[in-house]
Enzyme design. Sequence first.
Site, PDB file in Angstrom:
ATOM      1  N   LYS A 180       1.425 -20.465  -5.475  1.00 45.13           N
ATOM      2  CA  LYS A 180       1.935 -19.965  -4.240  1.00 45.13           C
ATOM      3  C   LYS A 180       0.575 -19.156  -3.564  1.00 45.13           C
ATOM      4  CE  LYS A 180       3.269 -16.500  -2.259  1.00 45.13           C
ATOM      5  NZ  LYS A 180       2.695 -16.530  -1.121  1.00 45.13           N
ATOM      6  N   GLU A 220      -4.002  -9.383 -12.445  1.00 45.51           N
ATOM      7  CA  GLU A 220      -5.485  -8.711 -11.775  1.00 45.51           C
ATOM      8  C   GLU A 220      -5.325  -8.205 -10.373  1.00 45.51           C
ATOM      9  OE1 GLU A 220      -8.115  -9.156 -13.440  1.00 45.51           O
ATOM     10  OE2 GLU A 220      -7.899 -10.752 -14.769  1.00 45.51           O
ATOM     11  N   CYS A 246     -12.005  -7.116  -4.775  1.00 43.27           N
ATOM     12  CA  CYS A 246     -11.505  -6.227  -5.412  1.00 43.27           C
ATOM     13  C   CYS A 246     -12.381  -5.572  -6.439  1.00 43.27           C
ATOM     14  CB  CYS A 246     -10.562  -6.978  -6.475  1.00 43.27           C
ATOM     15  SG  CYS A 246     -11.557  -8.318  -7.411  1.00 43.27           S
ATOM     16  N   GLU A 298      -7.317   2.045  -2.569  1.00 38.02           N
ATOM     17  CA  GLU A 298      -8.200   0.898  -2.184  1.00 38.02           C
ATOM     18  C   GLU A 298      -7.965   0.604  -0.635  1.00 38.02           C
ATOM     19  OE1 GLU A 298      -6.579  -2.735  -3.790  1.00 38.02           O
ATOM     20  OE2 GLU A 298      -8.557  -3.450  -4.058  1.00 38.02           O
TER      21      GLU A 298
HETATM   22  P1  NAD Z   1      -0.709  -8.868  -1.938  1.00 38.66           P
HETATM   23  O1  NAD Z   1      -0.060  -8.140  -3.301  1.00 38.66           O
HETATM   24  O2  NAD Z   1       0.072  -8.355  -0.907  1.00 38.66           O
HETATM   25  O3  NAD Z   1      -0.259 -10.236  -2.128  1.00 38.66           O
HETATM   26  C1  NAD Z   1      -0.685 -11.384  -3.176  1.00 38.66           C
HETATM   27  C2  NAD Z   1       0.048 -12.428  -3.401  1.00 38.66           C
HETATM   28  O4  NAD Z   1       1.503 -12.031  -3.749  1.00 38.66           O
HETATM   29  C3  NAD Z   1       0.280 -13.317  -2.139  1.00 38.66           C
HETATM   30  O5  NAD Z   1       0.425 -14.634  -2.308  1.00 38.66           O
HETATM   31  C4  NAD Z   1       1.640 -12.755  -1.626  1.00 38.66           C
HETATM   32  O6  NAD Z   1       2.583 -13.646  -0.952  1.00 38.66           O
HETATM   33  C5  NAD Z   1       2.382 -12.480  -3.106  1.00 38.66           C
HETATM   34  N1  NAD Z   1       3.421 -11.735  -3.054  1.00 38.66           N
HETATM   35  C6  NAD Z   1       3.714 -10.574  -2.352  1.00 38.66           C
HETATM   36  N2  NAD Z   1       4.979  -9.726  -2.855  1.00 38.66           N
HETATM   37  C7  NAD Z   1       5.425 -10.676  -3.702  1.00 38.66           C
HETATM   38  C8  NAD Z   1       6.635 -10.561  -4.555  1.00 38.66           C
HETATM   39  N3  NAD Z   1       7.334  -9.601  -4.605  1.00 38.66           N
HETATM   40  N4  NAD Z   1       6.685 -11.761  -5.409  1.00 38.66           N
HETATM   41  C9  NAD Z   1       5.724 -12.658  -5.879  1.00 38.66           C
HETATM   42  N5  NAD Z   1       4.605 -12.837  -5.128  1.00 38.66           N
HETATM   43  C10 NAD Z   1       4.436 -11.690  -3.900  1.00 38.66           C
HETATM   44  O7  NAD Z   1      -2.175  -8.801  -2.122  1.00 38.66           O
HETATM   45  P2  NAD Z   1      -3.067  -9.437  -1.047  1.00 38.66           P
HETATM   46  O8  NAD Z   1      -3.220  -8.133   0.252  1.00 38.66           O
HETATM   47  O9  NAD Z   1      -2.879 -10.989  -0.625  1.00 38.66           O
HETATM   48  O10 NAD Z   1      -4.609  -9.164  -1.751  1.00 38.66           O
HETATM   49  C11 NAD Z   1      -5.440  -8.174  -1.733  1.00 38.66           C
HETATM   50  C12 NAD Z   1      -5.180  -7.218  -3.198  1.00 38.66           C
HETATM   51  O11 NAD Z   1      -5.756  -8.309  -4.246  1.00 38.66           O
HETATM   52  C13 NAD Z   1      -6.230  -6.181  -3.269  1.00 38.66           C
HETATM   53  O12 NAD Z   1      -5.255  -5.138  -3.892  1.00 38.66           O
HETATM   54  C14 NAD Z   1      -7.270  -6.729  -4.149  1.00 38.66           C
HETATM   55  O13 NAD Z   1      -7.855  -5.489  -5.092  1.00 38.66           O
HETATM   56  C15 NAD Z   1      -6.460  -7.540  -4.954  1.00 38.66           C
HETATM   57  N6  NAD Z   1      -7.318  -8.730  -5.698  1.00 38.66           N
HETATM   58  C16 NAD Z   1      -7.373  -8.457  -7.137  1.00 38.66           C
HETATM   59  C17 NAD Z   1      -8.499  -9.186  -7.665  1.00 38.66           C
HETATM   60  C18 NAD Z   1      -8.672  -9.014  -9.112  1.00 38.66           C
HETATM   61  O14 NAD Z   1      -9.421 -10.081  -9.791  1.00 38.66           O
HETATM   62  N7  NAD Z   1      -8.393  -7.922  -9.819  1.00 38.66           N
HETATM   63  C19 NAD Z   1      -8.935 -10.276  -7.044  1.00 38.66           C
HETATM   64  C20 NAD Z   1      -8.970 -10.362  -5.564  1.00 38.66           C
HETATM   65  C21 NAD Z   1      -8.048  -9.467  -4.912  1.00 38.66           C
END
Ligand code: NAD
Length: 489
Positions: free
Chosen positions: A169, A242, A276, A383
């Site tokens: 997804k 992650e 991240c 963040e």
């Molecule tokens: P997000 O948590 O808003 O969304 C991530 C994904 O989860 C999306 O596909 C979203 O549609 C899905 N999602 C949202 N709610 C959900 C639920 N209740 N159940 C299942 N799926 C759900 O994050 P974002 O805004 O897309 O990304 C930014 C974040 O990602 C930042 O916090 C960043 O640090 C983190 N990030 C971490 C890494 C790592 O390797 N640690 C890498 C890249 C990004």
Amino acid sequence: MRIPHLINGQAIAGRDHFDSINPANQQVLATVAAGSAEEVQLAVAAAKSALPAWAGKPPAQRAKIMHRLGELITRDQAELARIETADCGQAIAQTGANLVPRAADSFHHYAELCTRMDGQTHPTPTHLNYTLLQPVGVCALVAPWNVPLLTASAKVAPCLAFGNTAVLKPSELSPLTAARLGELALEAGVPPGVLNIVQGNGRDAGAPLVAHPDVRLVSFTGSTATGHAIVRNAGLKKYSMELGGKSPFIVFEDADFERALDAALVMIFSINGERCTAGSRILVQRTIYPEFARRFVERARRIPVGDPLDPATVIGPMVSQGHLARVRGYIELGLQEGATLLCGGVQKPDYAPEVAGSVRDGNFVWPTVFADVRPDMRIMREEIFGPVACLQPFDDEADAIAQANDNPYGLASYVWSENAGRAHRVAAALEAGVCYVNSQSARDPRPPFGGVKASGLGRDGGHWSLQTFTEPKNISISYGQHAIPRWGL
Ligand code: NAD
């Protein structure tokens, strides 16, 4: 352009749709299928029925297909980089030269690794124990929007190479390159049902996917808040999480000043600061702090912001208007909290050139630097995920370690010192999953990548992904002569 789901090798249009918006000009790039529990059900069923045949393939055959997929990504590299840049606003210089090639590397890396999977034996005088590494089963792969193709590939490659099937997804904010990945997978020979893609948002598509009872593993990259929500919703499953970061970038007075300065700028302003591993808390020893801050700001003011398709651009638009408002909100918060704004700000600063007409409406944030930041300020603890740096002086090694660890997150960390003993001591003391010494982040597919504290659970990369995407099973075989109690004779 219309972007469907990919279920059992078929493009499925779906009933509902949403628009994917180009963050540089607010134009609609594509109309994308919006998934729900209905498509999730079909996709998980397809992954479940494709599992036995795929898991039963000799690893060398899976490897061949994974290598082919890596080659197809390389073949289409320029197109994928353009799509990625248009969809999520990352500068083409970074998507083209770094992010898309690394996605191809993932497939080659795990293709090789899956042919070298081996178990262990633990013989005793009476039994032979041996370990089988078996696929976990149907995996839910949930990706964020910031580096969509790279994150999707870093999940799909080990998942499939080690014999699992997947439902991916992608983020609703940058769904396009994942859709291309699905097409390329079919072209490479990935059988129908092995990789399924359900597009849509977290509530309607992500939540039913992770909670589905036939899903055995959730590999999630995204925010810490969503990570918590997923674990609450999905219950007892295998997880790889992650999550977010607020990484310290520590510069000692004995560092190579110029290289540290270059790397500090790269680690907060590359990938739009939407990374991240961003070195967003820049801690500098007090003796060199004034000079470092002056030079940092002088350079930050000159970083080109604008059209992400222009090869000279370093910072493109924030991924969405919602995220733009969030980043600006943090800049306003920093001012309210009493931090000193050294450059950038909520609006375009006067010293920055106008951006070109065609991208005038882009979601731009100019490199923003705060000084006089206290450890308890929210801009120092939370963040921001944008091009916003916080500068803070420290006195000595102990103070640097204490300040660095005074944060809920623990993903990356950076230490700059020419004193080898100090570099090792500080690297070991930092509460982080990754520490780069005298370097910006330099990823290799083999070492473990992941975070501690609020930054996550588990590790990706090389053998660590093998642990994530397989279940070790111990088989214990008797030589046939050991004692068995003969009760009830
Ligand atoms: P997000 O948590 O808003 O969304 C991530 C994904 O989860 C999306 O596909 C979203 O549609 C899905 N999602 C949202 N709610 C959900 C639920 N209740 N159940 C299942 N799926 C759900 O994050 P974002 O805004 O897309 O990304 C930014 C974040 O990602 C930042 O916090 C960043 O640090 C983190 N990030 C971490 C890494 C790592 O390797 N640690 C890498 C890249 C990004």
